[in-house]
Design a protein around this motif. Sequence first.
Motif, PDB file in Angstrom:
ATOM      1  N   VAL A 549     -10.726   4.638 -50.172  1.00 35.72           N
ATOM      2  CA  VAL A 549     -10.142   3.339 -50.529  1.00 35.72           C
ATOM      3  C   VAL A 549      -8.803   3.537 -51.235  1.00 35.72           C
ATOM      4  O   VAL A 549      -7.822   2.850 -50.949  1.00 35.72           O
ATOM      5  CB  VAL A 549     -11.112   2.545 -51.429  1.00 35.72           C
ATOM      6  N   LEU A 550      -8.742   4.501 -52.145  1.00 29.92           N
ATOM      7  CA  LEU A 550      -7.548   4.677 -52.961  1.00 29.92           C
ATOM      8  C   LEU A 550      -6.381   5.257 -52.180  1.00 29.92           C
ATOM      9  O   LEU A 550      -5.232   5.107 -52.593  1.00 29.92           O
ATOM     10  CB  LEU A 550      -7.875   5.561 -54.166  1.00 29.92           C
ATOM     11  N   VAL A 551      -6.653   5.894 -51.056  1.00 27.11           N
ATOM     12  CA  VAL A 551      -5.554   6.348 -50.201  1.00 27.11           C
ATOM     13  C   VAL A 551      -4.765   5.151 -49.689  1.00 27.11           C
ATOM     14  O   VAL A 551      -3.530   5.145 -49.672  1.00 27.11           O
ATOM     15  CB  VAL A 551      -6.095   7.185 -49.025  1.00 27.11           C
ATOM     16  N   GLU A 552      -5.475   4.100 -49.285  1.00 22.44           N
ATOM     17  CA  GLU A 552      -4.830   2.897 -48.750  1.00 22.44           C
ATOM     18  C   GLU A 552      -4.448   1.901 -49.836  1.00 22.44           C
ATOM     19  O   GLU A 552      -3.539   1.102 -49.655  1.00 22.44           O
ATOM     20  CB  GLU A 552      -5.766   2.221 -47.746  1.00 22.44           C
ATOM     21  N   HIS A 553      -5.162   1.929 -50.974  1.00 21.25           N
ATOM     22  CA  HIS A 553      -4.927   0.942 -52.040  1.00 21.25           C
ATOM     23  C   HIS A 553      -4.802   1.684 -53.374  1.00 21.25           C
ATOM     24  O   HIS A 553      -5.699   1.617 -54.219  1.00 21.25           O
ATOM     25  CB  HIS A 553      -6.077  -0.064 -52.085  1.00 21.25           C
ATOM     26  N   PRO A 554      -3.690   2.372 -53.586  1.00 20.58           N
ATOM     27  CA  PRO A 554      -3.559   3.224 -54.774  1.00 20.58           C
ATOM     28  C   PRO A 554      -3.491   2.473 -56.086  1.00 20.58           C
ATOM     29  O   PRO A 554      -3.565   3.090 -57.145  1.00 20.58           O
ATOM     30  CB  PRO A 554      -2.257   3.985 -54.507  1.00 20.58           C
ATOM     31  N   THR A 555      -3.339   1.145 -56.072  1.00 20.76           N
ATOM     32  CA  THR A 555      -3.298   0.378 -57.314  1.00 20.76           C
ATOM     33  C   THR A 555      -4.567  -0.430 -57.529  1.00 20.76           C
ATOM     34  O   THR A 555      -4.587  -1.347 -58.349  1.00 20.76           O
ATOM     35  CB  THR A 555      -2.084  -0.578 -57.316  1.00 20.76           C
ATOM     36  N   ALA A 556      -5.635  -0.109 -56.819  1.00 19.35           N
ATOM     37  CA  ALA A 556      -6.903  -0.838 -56.954  1.00 19.35           C
ATOM     38  C   ALA A 556      -7.603  -0.393 -58.233  1.00 19.35           C
ATOM     39  O   ALA A 556      -8.252   0.656 -58.278  1.00 19.35           O
ATOM     40  CB  ALA A 556      -7.787  -0.598 -55.736  1.00 19.35           C
TER      41      ALA A 556
END
Length: 916
Positions: A549-556
């Motif tokens: 998830v964090l690869v695509e949404h690093p500010t989640a």
Amino acid sequence: MPIRFRTLGQIDLHSADGRELDGLLAQPKRVAVLAYLAANSPRLSRRDTLLAMFWPESDAEHARSSLRKALHFIRQEVGDVIVTRGTDEVGLRTEDVEVDIWELDAHIAEGRNGEAMQLYAGDFLPGFFIRGAPEFERWLEVEREKLRARAAGAIWLHAEERVSAGDLDGTRAAALRALEVSPHDEVALRRVISMLAQHGDRAGAISVYQAFAARVEADLQVTPAPETRALAESISTTNTITSVAPIEPRMPAPSLVAHTDRPSERPKWRGVFVALAAGIAVVVSALAYYVNTTSAAPDLNEGRLAVFPFLVRGSSDTRYLQDGLPILLGTRLDGAGSLRSIDSRVTFLDVRRERSGDSITPARASETAARLGARYFVLGTVVGSPSALHLDVELYDRRQGGARVARSEASGSEADLMRLVDRVATDLVAGTFRDNRSATSQTAALTSTSLAALKAWLRGESALASGRYLPAIEAFREAIGFDSTFAMAHYRLALAANWAGEMSLVVPESQRALDFSGRLKPYERTIVEAYWHGRRGHYAVAESLYRSVLVEHPTAVESWYDLAEILYHGNPQKGRPIAEARGAFEQVLRLDPGHFAAVVHLARLAAARRDLPALDSLTSKALKGDPDGPHRAELLLLRSVSLADSAATGSYLHEPHTIADLDALWRSAEYSGQVDRIIEVAEQVLRGASGDEMRSSMQLLLAHLEMGRENFAGAERRVDSLAKLSPQTALLTRMLLATHPALPVAERSAIVASTRRAFAATTSSRRGARVFVGMMRSDDATPYGDGLRAALALASGDTAHVRQWLAATADVAPTSSIPLMRQWLAMSVAGDSASRAQQLRDMERFDLDIANRYISPTPFLPRALNHLVAARLLEGAGRPQDALAHLNAVPEDLGFNVAYMRELERRRAALRGTKP
């Protein structure tokens, strides 16, 4: 060759040899199941989600039977395209199926916008309907809108590519195709005719406008809005064309002017709204003094919102909605999170002082909102007649320079007015959540079917953010009561329950969140799935999902926090230090400086590494955010014992103490390593303790603390005191004492002998007081008895007894704590080099396995025992760094390892080559 499934603009299904599969096409519900699985691919779908979506009125047994039959029929007609995982998940074998919506996504992702335009032949599953499945209808509507918006965005990009290439014909074709995808969208129309006119095709632009005007006249009985007509006239009469900004990816709703007045039945709402309007007129004179004499704007309130009178176009029977709808909408929005609606009477009066004509521009509305101290303001349009209303509502944010942050549209009859207003309200609430911290709130607003559920959910979020977990649980339960399929409410209820120690709720609620996650975006479904795996102890799977998830949404923010939790709780089982979680927690604070839970975890980690300045700062910050919450006792204790903060000590001792405080004592002892100081505090708590359960629990803690400072005689005295209250608990604690690795040989012999005498004198019927270990959790010593008796035999040098017990427990279920005891004792009796090498291999396999299972920590089997013996074997095998990693994995969260603090530090120092 794979089968071919077309869903865009048509519905057909062909086998690999080109044969139409009309047997399946004649079964609408089974086609719907296939389409749902296709749209959800490559992810698998939960069977329970399919049951709720397609057979909501059937009982569980009949629904499951219907699903089995549907899947069997699909296999018969299409071939072996269904794939399952266990008994709970089902999906499509993607290599055996070609689906046009998959191709569309691929074209868009790879920038092949022209191919996307050619592929998008029309709406997803056009004209498709099945009876008795309202959830499927809702899902289908969302999917159609999503695919339509994605296609339109790609087509506009293609049009701009054709402009750059100087291809007028290509530009025209793409622009017209974009309008075809959104045939009633006036913003799209203005974009098309502006683009055509700017590139010399004025006649084509006028032709497109005239065709649009004829279409909306025929379809909706309306004419284009004044700004559209003005643009068309400027194209006809001048050489200057006003540029129109590019369309947003989500196409806005039409802004049309009705010109027909049709009689209708007097609506039940009209009398109420007319009365409200009359009331507004009565108070105008009273409010005029306030408005006219206010020279300075109030301070901008972050949640204050002004709803302006709506522009009504169409039947005169809908004129009452001009003031009535804003009143109703403002009432519904009030109290949603931080939103507070300004009294409509004040808003209306301020507008009517200066209003000219029948429209309110965003610029003028922003000025009025500024005078009223509102951050947000709402403008809206109503088009149509009582039998066919269309609401088009926009939310603006003055903090963002008056930019529009949300737009909502809803259509229906006058009888549906409350439902339409609630739908619009939930969309607008979503628009108030734009920063990283509010991403979860925005998802909740977009996926709940109930505004009441959303309001309750927002109360829960506020409580959760401030560490008030029990009120959060209550609010999330209320939200679920309004909307039982509200995935985000189930998810956050699981989070709150986990922090509150209501462990019986955690796995079931995370399971329900997963069951109802079909409405969520793919990456949010991944987050829910990852949380479920984490709560089940599947740490390796959960970590992998969060990192994806964090690869695509690093500010989640939430994903960073959940990843940190997985590393924090899962690492010790894999021989990895909890310190690896620090970077993820710090990233949470970089994105959200007020994230309370991250501050608490970082305070614990600061205590563990003896970083006193960081501990001071973090505990001070956390106490300000949680002055009376469930972490107050732990935070005060960390300050008391690590920072020698006398004020914190006094505050802690001054408060009444309960079983729940034991959690804080165990934690603060393990994280701080200040065993002597914790004993001083714990003895004062024991002197004031009432009830056998509290006293026995405190004596158990003090026995472990005395072992932690290697005062074994003092530990034995504590065990003797414990035996008067809870004989079984005392016996097992005495066995642990006898096996302590730092116990001198002479003392070990004496304690082993006294333990054997105590064992002979203790009967199983004398259970005594229950022992609590924090967070209101009692612990039962019984399951550990045989294993600790084997450990006692080991302390006596009787390795044969140990091997006999290991053989007898070879088939014990891995979900219990017994496998941990087996690993500890098997490594302890490994003698020759071959046996030690085999035990290391077994340990590494076991660590991988145990990392995917949740086994609750217990003081009767401290995990430090496993880490200590594993480190000894690794060091003997010439792997000192791996040995140090296993020792650095302690302390772990509530791991009951305080009895081994000094031994752990000595072993770490030896491996590092430093003094302890």
